[in-house]
Motif scaffolding. Sequence first.
Motif, short mmCIF file in Angstrom:
data_model
loop_
_atom_site.label_atom_id
_atom_site.label_comp_id
_atom_site.label_asym_id
_atom_site.label_seq_id
_atom_site.Cartn_x
_atom_site.Cartn_y
_atom_site.Cartn_z
N TYR A 1 38.74 -25.25 -1.78
CA TYR A 1 37.39 -24.69 -1.54
C TYR A 1 37.43 -23.96 -0.20
O TYR A 1 37.31 -24.57 0.86
CB TYR A 1 36.36 -25.81 -1.51
CG TYR A 1 34.93 -25.34 -1.32
CD1 TYR A 1 34.14 -24.98 -2.41
CD2 TYR A 1 34.37 -25.28 -0.06
CE1 TYR A 1 32.83 -24.57 -2.24
CE2 TYR A 1 33.05 -24.86 0.13
CZ TYR A 1 32.30 -24.51 -0.97
OH TYR A 1 30.99 -24.09 -0.79
N LEU A 2 37.61 -22.65 -0.26
CA LEU A 2 37.74 -21.87 0.97
C LEU A 2 36.63 -20.82 1.07
O LEU A 2 36.82 -19.75 1.61
CB LEU A 2 39.12 -21.21 1.02
CG LEU A 2 40.31 -22.19 1.00
CD1 LEU A 2 41.63 -21.43 1.02
CD2 LEU A 2 40.24 -23.16 2.19
N TYR B 1 32.07 -31.17 2.28
CA TYR B 1 32.07 -29.73 2.42
C TYR B 1 32.00 -29.35 3.89
O TYR B 1 31.19 -29.88 4.64
CB TYR B 1 30.93 -29.11 1.61
CG TYR B 1 31.25 -29.16 0.15
CD1 TYR B 1 31.78 -28.06 -0.50
CD2 TYR B 1 31.09 -30.34 -0.58
CE1 TYR B 1 32.14 -28.12 -1.84
CE2 TYR B 1 31.45 -30.41 -1.92
CZ TYR B 1 31.97 -29.30 -2.54
OH TYR B 1 32.34 -29.37 -3.86
N PRO B 2 32.86 -28.43 4.34
CA PRO B 2 32.95 -28.12 5.76
C PRO B 2 31.77 -27.30 6.26
O PRO B 2 31.13 -26.57 5.50
CB PRO B 2 34.26 -27.34 5.86
CG PRO B 2 34.41 -26.69 4.52
CD PRO B 2 33.84 -27.68 3.53
N PHE C 1 37.19 -23.72 10.30
CA PHE C 1 38.45 -23.42 9.60
C PHE C 1 38.65 -24.34 8.40
O PHE C 1 39.73 -24.87 8.16
CB PHE C 1 39.63 -23.48 10.56
CG PHE C 1 39.58 -22.46 11.67
CD1 PHE C 1 39.49 -21.10 11.38
CD2 PHE C 1 39.58 -22.86 12.99
CE1 PHE C 1 39.42 -20.15 12.41
CE2 PHE C 1 39.52 -21.91 14.02
CZ PHE C 1 39.43 -20.56 13.73
N HIS C 2 37.55 -24.53 7.66
CA HIS C 2 37.56 -25.33 6.43
C HIS C 2 38.08 -26.74 6.69
O HIS C 2 38.93 -27.26 5.96
CB HIS C 2 38.38 -24.63 5.34
CG HIS C 2 37.81 -23.30 4.96
ND1 HIS C 2 38.27 -22.12 5.49
CD2 HIS C 2 36.78 -22.98 4.13
CE1 HIS C 2 37.57 -21.11 4.99
NE2 HIS C 2 36.65 -21.60 4.16
N ALA D 1 27.95 -21.27 4.22
CA ALA D 1 26.50 -21.18 4.11
C ALA D 1 25.97 -21.82 2.83
O ALA D 1 24.92 -22.48 2.85
CB ALA D 1 26.07 -19.71 4.17
N ARG D 2 26.68 -21.65 1.71
CA ARG D 2 26.16 -22.15 0.44
C ARG D 2 26.01 -23.66 0.45
O ARG D 2 24.97 -24.21 0.06
CB ARG D 2 27.06 -21.71 -0.70
CG ARG D 2 26.63 -22.24 -2.05
CD ARG D 2 27.40 -21.56 -3.18
NE ARG D 2 27.23 -22.30 -4.41
CZ ARG D 2 28.09 -23.22 -4.84
NH1 ARG D 2 29.16 -23.51 -4.13
NH2 ARG D 2 27.88 -23.85 -5.97
N ALA D 3 27.06 -24.36 0.87
CA ALA D 3 26.99 -25.82 0.90
C ALA D 3 25.91 -26.29 1.87
O ALA D 3 25.18 -27.24 1.58
CB ALA D 3 28.35 -26.40 1.30
#
Length: 350
Positions: A284-285, A224-225, A256-257, A289-291
């Motif tokens: 997944y764009l 996850y970025p 940028f993901h 913050a969530r990851a």
Amino acid sequence: MTEQQNLIYPGRVWNDTEGNRIQAHGGSIIAVDDTFYWYGENKERSTPGSGIWHWGVRCYSSTDLVNWTDRGLIIPPEPHDEESPLHPTAGMDRPHIIYNARTRKYVCWLKVMSKGSVQRSTVLVADDVLGPYTTVTKWLRPLGMSAGDFDLVVDPHDGKAYYYFERVHSELIVADLTDDYTNVTGYYSTHFPQPQPPYVREAPAYFARNRKHYLITSGTTGYYPNPSESAVAASYHGPYTILGDPHPTDASRTSFHSQLSSIFKHPGKRELYIALGDRWLPGYLDDGARAFQEFEAHFAPGRDGDEPMEEFAHVDSSIADYVWLPIRFDGDIPVIEWHDSWSPDDYEDA
């Protein structure tokens, strides 16, 4: 055959000259004479449920950095040897190849993950960049450490080489390599200590400019970025001064993901530095913050960080894309901005 192109399209599917999806993840570029070689993890069989982490190291060649010809597997998998670091189920990542002018060998280091947080290295050598490669060392723990994401650097003046690696879930190490580049000497320095993921810096990407030494690193959130961080120093061993996120216009705080794998300085252009990144999760764009919060909670003190994170475990790396973007400089500060498309031809020749 696909039609010749002159533009790079970050984040889009990138096919080779035969029309097949390029498989060179966690990759780097090495220039040999007038040819560029882009190599990386071959993920074509790494579909969900396959149990296949990699299918060797694949390489492509180009003269313009846009149109790439498949040169095949330069380091093939070893599916019949379950104890091999090249077995398809072994977590082989981020190959890096450097040339040793003294020994006239191409030296390749591989990061290989095993169960738990132990990560080790395998070192191979070849007479030609396209191989065949012969294994020198398996399951190396450099400096007795668990060694994760890394970069290899050769000083262009004296030929001395350095190994930048993440001491897993801890800090960044800069270690001197032996004269043949196949091991560490024992001399090293430590940087960016952190108590746990996602704060630990990984995926170090090194480049030099105007006698300064730069690193761009990632936080630790798996596929996850997350926001990158740049730093600068007056020498290979630092100390490094943190400059901040080199993607200041990215509102999602995800680079940028993507996650950078390396930075390539075009030898024929005066000021073209290219940040090579993987978009591991093209579907997944979301905001980053969530990851970041999920990994922070997972690795909190008292938690078993080796437990799987089910919600974040379903990845199809066989369809991962690439985000290649040029770096511009605000004085001495590197800045990476989004381009829907761009061309290396737009940069002045050296």
